[in-house]
Design an enzyme around this catalytic site. Structure first.
Site, PDB file in Angstrom:
ATOM      1  N   GLU A 147      29.600  10.136 -73.542  1.00 35.11           N
ATOM      2  CA  GLU A 147      28.399  10.828 -73.524  1.00 35.11           C
ATOM      3  C   GLU A 147      28.330  12.390 -74.155  1.00 35.11           C
ATOM      4  O   GLU A 147      27.281  12.855 -74.086  1.00 35.11           O
ATOM      5  CB  GLU A 147      28.114  11.064 -71.970  1.00 35.11           C
ATOM      6  N   SER A 148      29.438  12.834 -74.518  1.00 35.04           N
ATOM      7  CA  SER A 148      29.447  13.841 -75.355  1.00 35.04           C
ATOM      8  C   SER A 148      28.714  13.825 -76.824  1.00 35.04           C
ATOM      9  O   SER A 148      28.690  14.804 -77.395  1.00 35.04           O
ATOM     10  CB  SER A 148      30.810  14.655 -75.733  1.00 35.04           C
TER      11      SER A 148
END
Lengths: 287, 256
Positions: free
Chosen positions: B51-52
């Protein structure tokens, strides 16, 4: 909620717009006031630790802190009594465990009570984007079946006027000040980010004022992709050169994440006295 | 017979659940180990997304955080976080997402928010992060959790992310089109939802584990499929790849 002219940032309304290059002390002294809504962003990467520590040294109080992933830096700000309120979506020490100072504030009101406004990552990412876009709210498909709707009055439902679909809406994030760290700026104050870029661009463009700390200030930003993330000088309020300013987070191309410090923090922050002693030595006594 | 821990069995069972063609939204910890084990064994072309913002990442060591530099260095591309949640997750590009939690109920709803009352929690947990939308936007969800009575509860203290809700067609009634939790992998067994009630049902039991052990560690009356399988033990290749991955990770983190 801000409307009309209020929604224009001080930066947008300033004619003489270039970022000023100042010391870290001046940057915080000029931009951060007691009671401000402050967003320090950086998604694991480029977390503005040095600037956050300067906020602690200058003893700012009653801040509303915004951050998607409050990690050690916000544990420190909360434990030092800088914050009245926290808006966030995930508050832990990544890969390690709890944030003990955050938990102590929520569970035992130490050193003072902490009001929470809790969201999901999707909501906060959309809310920053809406803030940068000058919109009053963000609309997205989210929070379905999630209980945060019950405890956060800022999560509402909106109907799509075209399809009738029920969508989630949250207010745009419009901080008084955004604080971020970047790899470099040039002498005219243009800022460049590389690697995991998180929501820093959105946070700065959404904010009324902004502080950008950088690893270095260069004559020219040098060879780069034409799609590198750049904040033009006239979108930033002040810049301070702070090498290693993201440590124990990291700066891609400069130094790696200090994973051992993240692991060590668990013990440091576990009890109040140990935490205060560490902060005295490593933050308050350091200029 | 290879010696292995229950934890290794859990990670390996989760890795086997992934397919070569999956686009997988990975979390830190056990999901990251499972997803990378799959990539290094039977699913070399699996797409891993963190998700980064890192898309198609191929880390040689497991990241401690969701945004370690290793993920960005080895990714096909890295996008900003709003784009990750808007175009890629909400846009419906992810086939499978991994979740875990502090508490799970029989319908695979998850709590990662608080123990006790929300306003006056006994334990304040980190919160939902990406989970509320991962739970509804990924084509399906795999859950990895250590089996214990403290975590497998009759009633959640807080419902952070939607599993099968109250069971039956509760997801569909809320206009959710994705399948939700299709598999729950623990250190004791593997659950899948009952086709009708959507209650998580034991489909496969890991070697050496008894039904009593599963019930003792579960806070509700456990249901079993009519033909419960025995999970195949880890083979030598799975174990050596997993252990090498962990060894490389330990060495890299010690050196940092």
């Amino acid at each position: 909620m801000a409307t009309g002219l209020d929604q224009l940032s001080e930066k947008q309304m300033t004619v003489s717009g270039r970022a000023r290059i100042v010391s870290l002390h001046e940057a915080v002294a000029q931009c951060v006031r007691d009671g401000d809504v402050v967003a320090m962003e950086g998604f694991t990467h480029l977390i503005p630790y040095a600037a956050g520590h300067e906020v602690i040294r200058q003893q700012r109080k009653h801040l509303t802190l915004i951050r998607m992933t409050p990690d050690i830096l916000y544990d420190q700000l909360i434990g030092m009594g800088c914050a009245d309120k926290l808006m966030f979506s995930w508050g832990g020490n990544p890969g390690v465990g709890s944030l003990h100072r955050f938990r102590d504030a929520v569970e035992h009101s130490w050193p003072q009570p902490l009001i929470l406004e809790e969201h999901s990552h999707a909501a906060m990412a959309n809310a920053y984007d809406a803030g940068a876009a000058g919109l009053p709210c963000a609309v997205f498909r989210g929070y379905v079946g999630a209980e945060l709707r019950r405890v956060n009055a800022n999560i509402k439902t909106i109907e799509c006027p075209f399809t009738g679909e029920q969508l989630a809406a949250v207010p745009a994030i419009r901080p008084d000040v955004a604080i971020v760290h970047a790899q470099k700026a040039d002498r005219r104050g243009n800022v460049m980010f590389e690697g995991i870029v998180g929501v820093q661009k959105q946070a700065v463009l959404a904010a009324r004022r902004s502080i950008v700390t950088v690893e270095e200030i260069v004559d020219d930003l040098g060879p780069r992709s034409s799609n590198a993330v750049i904040l033009p000088s006239w979108t930033v309020t002040v810049i301070a050169c702070v090498p290693k300013g993201a440590h124990p987070s990291y700066a891609h191309g400069y130094y790696p994440r200090d994973n051992n410090f993240y692991i060590a923090w668990d013990k440091i922050a576990r009890d109040r006295d140990g935490f205060l002693a560490w902060m005295q030595t490593h933050v308050l006594d350091r200029r | 017979m290879n010696e292995y821990s229950q934890n290794e069995m859990m990670t390996i069972a989760a890795a086997r659940s992934l397919r070569n063609e999956d686009i997988c939204f990975v979390g830190i910890g056990a999901p990251s180990a499972a997803a990378n084990l799959a990539r290094l064994t039977h699913a070399p072309d699996i797409t891993l997304i963190y998700e980064s913002g890192t898309i198609e990442t191929r880390p040689s060591v497991l990241p401690l955080s969701i945004g370690d530099g290793e993920l960005c260095d080895t990714a096909l591309t890295t996008v900003d976080v709003p784009e990750m949640f808007r175009y890629w997750l909400q846009g419906g590009r992810i086939t499978v997402g991994f979740l875990g939690g502090a508490q799970i109920d029989r319908f695979a709803n998850l709590n990662t928010t608080v123990m006790g009352d929300y306003q006056h929690p006994k334990v304040r947990l980190p919160g939902g992060g990406g989970a509320p939308e991962i739970a509804t936007h990924c084509g399906e969800v795999f859950i990895i959790m250590q089996h214990s009575r403290r975590s497998f509860v009759d009633k959640l203290d807080f419902m952070t992310s939607l599993g099968h809700g109250e069971g039956g067609g509760h997801r569909q009634r809320q206009s959710v089109k994705t399948r939700g939790p299709t598999r729950l992998i623990t250190d004791l067994c593997i659950f899948e939802p009952d086709p009708e009630t959507r209650e998580m049902t034991v489909m496969s039991i890991h070697p050496g584990v008894s039904r009593e052990q599963i019930q003792d560690n579960t806070g509700w009356n456990v249901r079993y499929a009519s033909h419960v399988q025995s999970t195949p033990s880890p083979d030598a290749a799975e174990l050596s790849v997993l252990r090498e991955l962990h060894a490389r990770t330990r060495a890299a983190h010690a050196a940092s």
